[in-house]
Design a protein around this motif. Structure first.
Motif, PDB file in Angstrom:
ATOM      1  N   MET A  83      45.918  43.362 -47.453  1.00 51.28           N
ATOM      2  CA  MET A  83      44.779  44.190 -47.620  1.00 51.28           C
ATOM      3  C   MET A  83      43.749  43.681 -46.486  1.00 51.28           C
ATOM      4  O   MET A  83      43.143  44.748 -46.023  1.00 51.28           O
ATOM      5  CB  MET A  83      44.040  43.346 -49.154  1.00 51.28           C
ATOM      6  CG  MET A  83      44.860  43.659 -50.205  1.00 51.28           C
ATOM      7  SD  MET A  83      43.906  44.610 -51.517  1.00 51.28           S
ATOM      8  CE  MET A  83      42.811  43.599 -52.023  1.00 51.28           C
ATOM      9  N   ALA A  84      43.723  42.819 -46.107  1.00 55.46           N
ATOM     10  CA  ALA A  84      42.917  42.280 -44.987  1.00 55.46           C
ATOM     11  C   ALA A  84      43.562  43.215 -43.773  1.00 55.46           C
ATOM     12  O   ALA A  84      42.527  43.716 -42.911  1.00 55.46           O
ATOM     13  CB  ALA A  84      43.057  40.938 -44.665  1.00 55.46           C
ATOM     14  N   ASP A 127      30.704  41.519 -41.123  1.00 52.49           N
ATOM     15  CA  ASP A 127      29.896  40.149 -41.576  1.00 52.49           C
ATOM     16  C   ASP A 127      29.184  39.734 -40.442  1.00 52.49           C
ATOM     17  O   ASP A 127      27.978  38.968 -40.801  1.00 52.49           O
ATOM     18  CB  ASP A 127      31.174  39.248 -41.668  1.00 52.49           C
ATOM     19  CG  ASP A 127      32.128  39.520 -42.790  1.00 52.49           C
ATOM     20  OD1 ASP A 127      31.609  40.196 -43.789  1.00 52.49           O
ATOM     21  OD2 ASP A 127      33.315  39.052 -42.724  1.00 52.49           O
ATOM     22  N   ARG A 174      44.791  45.942 -43.776  1.00 48.47           N
ATOM     23  CA  ARG A 174      44.454  47.401 -43.974  1.00 48.47           C
ATOM     24  C   ARG A 174      42.893  47.480 -43.685  1.00 48.47           C
ATOM     25  O   ARG A 174      42.713  48.854 -43.206  1.00 48.47           O
ATOM     26  CB  ARG A 174      44.688  47.875 -45.393  1.00 48.47           C
ATOM     27  CG  ARG A 174      45.541  49.246 -45.483  1.00 48.47           C
ATOM     28  CD  ARG A 174      46.235  49.466 -46.752  1.00 48.47           C
ATOM     29  NE  ARG A 174      47.368  48.587 -47.171  1.00 48.47           N
ATOM     30  CZ  ARG A 174      47.834  48.036 -48.240  1.00 48.47           C
ATOM     31  NH1 ARG A 174      47.008  48.397 -49.312  1.00 48.47           N
ATOM     32  NH2 ARG A 174      48.780  47.254 -48.519  1.00 48.47           N
ATOM     33  N   ARG A 175      41.990  46.628 -44.345  1.00 39.89           N
ATOM     34  CA  ARG A 175      40.799  46.528 -43.886  1.00 39.89           C
ATOM     35  C   ARG A 175      40.514  46.829 -42.464  1.00 39.89           C
ATOM     36  O   ARG A 175      39.457  47.377 -42.079  1.00 39.89           O
ATOM     37  CB  ARG A 175      40.025  45.557 -44.546  1.00 39.89           C
ATOM     38  CG  ARG A 175      39.538  46.063 -45.948  1.00 39.89           C
ATOM     39  CD  ARG A 175      38.592  44.832 -46.393  1.00 39.89           C
ATOM     40  NE  ARG A 175      39.252  44.237 -47.612  1.00 39.89           N
ATOM     41  CZ  ARG A 175      39.627  42.867 -47.558  1.00 39.89           C
ATOM     42  NH1 ARG A 175      39.184  42.183 -46.701  1.00 39.89           N
ATOM     43  NH2 ARG A 175      40.422  42.188 -48.375  1.00 39.89           N
ATOM     44  N   GLU A 192      46.969  39.658 -50.086  1.00 38.42           N
ATOM     45  CA  GLU A 192      45.728  39.390 -49.563  1.00 38.42           C
ATOM     46  C   GLU A 192      45.810  39.730 -48.139  1.00 38.42           C
ATOM     47  O   GLU A 192      44.758  40.499 -47.427  1.00 38.42           O
ATOM     48  CB  GLU A 192      45.177  37.979 -49.796  1.00 38.42           C
ATOM     49  CG  GLU A 192      43.897  37.974 -50.051  1.00 38.42           C
ATOM     50  CD  GLU A 192      43.456  36.615 -50.579  1.00 38.42           C
ATOM     51  OE1 GLU A 192      43.102  35.737 -49.970  1.00 38.42           O
ATOM     52  OE2 GLU A 192      43.748  36.603 -51.960  1.00 38.42           O
ATOM     53  N   THR A 204      39.971  45.341 -38.547  1.00 39.13           N
ATOM     54  CA  THR A 204      39.144  44.669 -38.018  1.00 39.13           C
ATOM     55  C   THR A 204      37.608  44.831 -38.028  1.00 39.13           C
ATOM     56  O   THR A 204      36.529  44.220 -37.874  1.00 39.13           O
ATOM     57  CB  THR A 204      39.284  44.806 -36.351  1.00 39.13           C
ATOM     58  OG1 THR A 204      39.370  45.867 -35.898  1.00 39.13           O
ATOM     59  CG2 THR A 204      40.553  43.875 -35.631  1.00 39.13           C
ATOM     60  N   SER A 205      37.375  46.074 -38.626  1.00 45.78           N
ATOM     61  CA  SER A 205      35.968  46.595 -39.010  1.00 45.78           C
ATOM     62  C   SER A 205      35.362  45.559 -39.625  1.00 45.78           C
ATOM     63  O   SER A 205      33.951  45.243 -39.696  1.00 45.78           O
ATOM     64  CB  SER A 205      35.993  47.986 -39.593  1.00 45.78           C
ATOM     65  OG  SER A 205      36.598  47.806 -40.937  1.00 45.78           O
ATOM     66  N   SER A 206      36.178  44.913 -40.849  1.00 42.66           N
ATOM     67  CA  SER A 206      35.436  43.828 -41.794  1.00 42.66           C
ATOM     68  C   SER A 206      34.618  42.562 -40.969  1.00 42.66           C
ATOM     69  O   SER A 206      34.008  42.059 -41.349  1.00 42.66           O
ATOM     70  CB  SER A 206      36.008  43.354 -42.865  1.00 42.66           C
ATOM     71  OG  SER A 206      37.506  42.757 -42.333  1.00 42.66           O
TER      72      SER A 206
END
Ligand SMILES: [Zn+2]
Length: 154
Positions: A141-142, A153, A144-145, A138, A147-149
């Protein structure tokens, strides 16, 4: 033997008498050990406290600052030990209720060896490892995602 003394009939733990005794002995041992340490430290702090006033007059500023730090560390240690002591008391209550020593995830008995090393383990080794792996995935994955996520939000 027609012994009518059916103690704990309702709360009879599913664990074996042997395991119960072993775990109780282990927890009791730790509790006594910690209790003695906390009590010893408390006495030490109190004795120092009685001297503290006069002592500080004698000590120069640097030394007294060091003494303060030392005292803070001792205090933190005692606090940590007290917290552990509380956890052990909780574990003992759970043991009496027959809830201690079972894996939170699969419900199997947690190996005694593991409990001796980690008295507050809530999962068996397999489930803990599975959980750590899942958490790691997890995190990856985070990462890889990126800071854009975080901004999505908002
Ligand atoms: Zn498990």
């Amino acid at each position: 033997m027609a012994n009518k003394n059916v103690q704990n009939a309702a709360a009879e733990p599913k664990m074996s008498r042997n395991r119960y005794a072993e775990l109780k002995q282990m927890l009791d041992g730790r509790r006594k050990e910690l209790h003695a340490q906390v009590q010893g430290k408390m006495r030490g702090v109190r004795e120092e406290g009685a001297w503290g006033g006069k002592l500080n007059e004698v000590l120069d500023a640097v030394e007294s600052a060091e003494a303060d730090i030392q005292e803070d560390i001792e205090f933190a240690l005692v606090q940590m030990k007290s917290e552990t002591l509380n956890k052990i008391n909780d574990a003992l209550v759970r043991l009496e209720q027959g809830d201690y020593g079972y894996c939170y995830d699969c419900g199997e008995e947690i190996a005694e060896k593991r409990l001796r090393a980690l008295p507050f383990a809530v999962r068996c080794k397999d489930c803990e490892e599975a959980r750590e792996n899942a958490e790691q995935r997890e995190r990856q994955m985070a990462a890889r995602r990126g800071t854009s996520s975080l901004f999505l939000d908002m």
